[in-house]
Design an enzyme around this catalytic site. Structure first.
Site, PDB file in Angstrom:
ATOM      1  N   GLU A  45       0.855  -1.181   0.000  1.00  0.00           N
ATOM      2  CA  GLU A  45       0.000   0.000   0.000  1.00  0.00           C
ATOM      3  C   GLU A  45       0.895   1.236   0.000  1.00  0.00           C
ATOM      4  O   GLU A  45       1.686   1.440   0.918  1.00  0.00           O
ATOM      5  CB  GLU A  45      -0.906   0.009   1.232  1.00  0.00           C
ATOM      6  CG  GLU A  45      -1.935  -1.103   1.216  1.00  0.00           C
ATOM      7  CD  GLU A  45      -2.753  -1.147   2.486  1.00  0.00           C
ATOM      8  OE1 GLU A  45      -2.827  -0.117   3.178  1.00  0.00           O
ATOM      9  OE2 GLU A  45      -3.296  -2.217   2.795  1.00  0.00           O
ATOM     10  N   ASP A  56      -5.255   8.360  10.502  1.00  0.00           N
ATOM     11  CA  ASP A  56      -3.891   7.929  10.784  1.00  0.00           C
ATOM     12  C   ASP A  56      -3.392   8.467  12.113  1.00  0.00           C
ATOM     13  O   ASP A  56      -3.696   9.595  12.501  1.00  0.00           O
ATOM     14  CB  ASP A  56      -2.954   8.396   9.666  1.00  0.00           C
ATOM     15  CG  ASP A  56      -3.291   7.750   8.332  1.00  0.00           C
ATOM     16  OD1 ASP A  56      -3.488   6.519   8.336  1.00  0.00           O
ATOM     17  OD2 ASP A  56      -3.377   8.449   7.321  1.00  0.00           O
TER      18      ASP A  56
END
Length: 255
Positions: A45, A56
Site C-alpha cells: 500500500e 492515521d
C-alpha cells in the site's frame, strides 16, 4: 483475473506493508517497493500524502507531513511510478484521502493509476454509497479494485452491502482507534475477527491497524486472509532506514 485476485487466491496468509510515498526521502518510493517485493511481501500500500489524514495516528501523520515538505504530490507519485511494472510484479495499491483525488480529477486519477500499473485504491473517507452511485463505473473502466474499510462497529447489513460492491478484499480495521495506537489484541477484538469470518463473505478480509510484530500478525491472520503493517514499518524506517527491510519482514513472518 487481476494481480490482487491472483495474490488472494494463493494458499497462504498474506502480509502487506504500508508506507508513505516520498518518505523518508523524496525519491525513496520506488526503491522501497522493490526491496519489499524482494523480501517476500505479498502486496504493498503506497500512501498518498495528505495534510489532514484523519484515520492515521501520529507516526503516519508525521511521515505524511515530511513527505509533503519533501515536495511529494500526486503528479510526482505518478511520475515516480512510471515503468514500475518493468521492475515489480506484486499488487500495488494506493491508499489516500479523497480530497487530493478529487482535486486531480477522479477519472484522470484512475487513468493515471491504470497507466502505471496500480491495481487498487483504499480511500477511507469515500462513502461506499457515493462510490457505488458516482464513481464505480470509472474505477471499473480502468480495472481498479476499490477497497472498503469495516470496523467492529459496522453493522452486518452494511458489511454485506460493502461485500456486494467490492472486488478484491475487505479491509478489516481491528479497532476504532487511529493507526498505530494499539498494542496486542484483546479477546473482544479476536472475537470480532471470528465473527466476520463466520459471515462467509464473498471477499476475503485483510486486517489493518494494530499489527506490529509476529504475535499480532498471527492473531490477525487466525481468521483472516492476511494483515497490513503500517506504523511499525514507518517507525522502522525512522530508526533503521531502508537498509534493514529484510530483518523487519523476517521479524513479522519468518521465511
Amino acid at each position: 483475473m487481476n494481480r490482487i485476485k491472483n495474490t488472494l487466491a494463493q494458499n497462504k496468509k498474506l502480509l502487506s506493508i504500508y508506507f508513505t510515498a516520498g518518505y523518508p526521502e523524496p525519491e525513496d518510493t520506488v526503491s522501497i517497493i522493490k526491496d519489499l517485493e524482494k523480501n517476500g511481501i505479498d502486496f504493498i500500500e503506497i500512501g498518498l500524502p495528505f495534510s489532514d489524514p484523519l484515520a492515521d495516528g501520529p507516526t503516519i501523520q508525521e511521515s505524511s507531513g515530511v513527505a509533503l515538505k519533501n515536495g511529494m504530490t500526486t503528479k510526482k507519485l505518478f511520475q515516480q511510478l512510471e515503468g514500475i511494472r518493468e521492475e515489480v510484479e506484486i499488487p500495488l495499491i494506493i491508499m489516500g484521502y479523497f480530497n487530493p483525488i478529487l482535486q486531480f480529477g477522479v477519472e484522470a486519477f484512475c487513468q493515471s493509476c491504470a497507466a502505471v500499473g496500480i491495481d487498487g485504491l483504499i480511500i477511507p473517507d469515500l462513502p461506499v454509497e457515493e462510490y457505488n452511485e458516482k464513481y464505480r463505473e470509472i474505477f471499473e473502466k480502468y480495472g481498479l479494485s476499490n477497497i472498503f474499510l469495516i470496523t467492529p462497529q459496522t453493522s452486518e447489513e452494511r458489511i454485506r452491502f460493502i461485500d456486494s460492491v467490492s472486488e478484491g478484499f475487505i479491509y478489516m480495521v481491528s479497532t476504532a482507534s487511529v493507526t498505530g495506537s494499539t498494542k496486542g489484541f484483546t479477546k473482544e477484538t479476536r472475537d470480532y475477527f471470528r465473527r466476520i469470518s463466520e459471515m462467509k463473505l464473498r471477499n476475503p478480509q485483510i486486517v489493518g491497524f494494530g499489527i506490529s510484530d509476529k504475535e499480532t500478525y498471527g492473531q490477525a491472520t487466525e481468521f483472516a486472509k492476511g494483515a497490513i503493517i503500517g506504523s511499525a514499518f514507518i517507525k522502522h524506517l525512522n530508526t533503521s532506514g531502508k537498509q534493514d527491510i529484510a530483518d523487519f519482514v523476517k521479524s513479522i513472518r519468518p521465511v
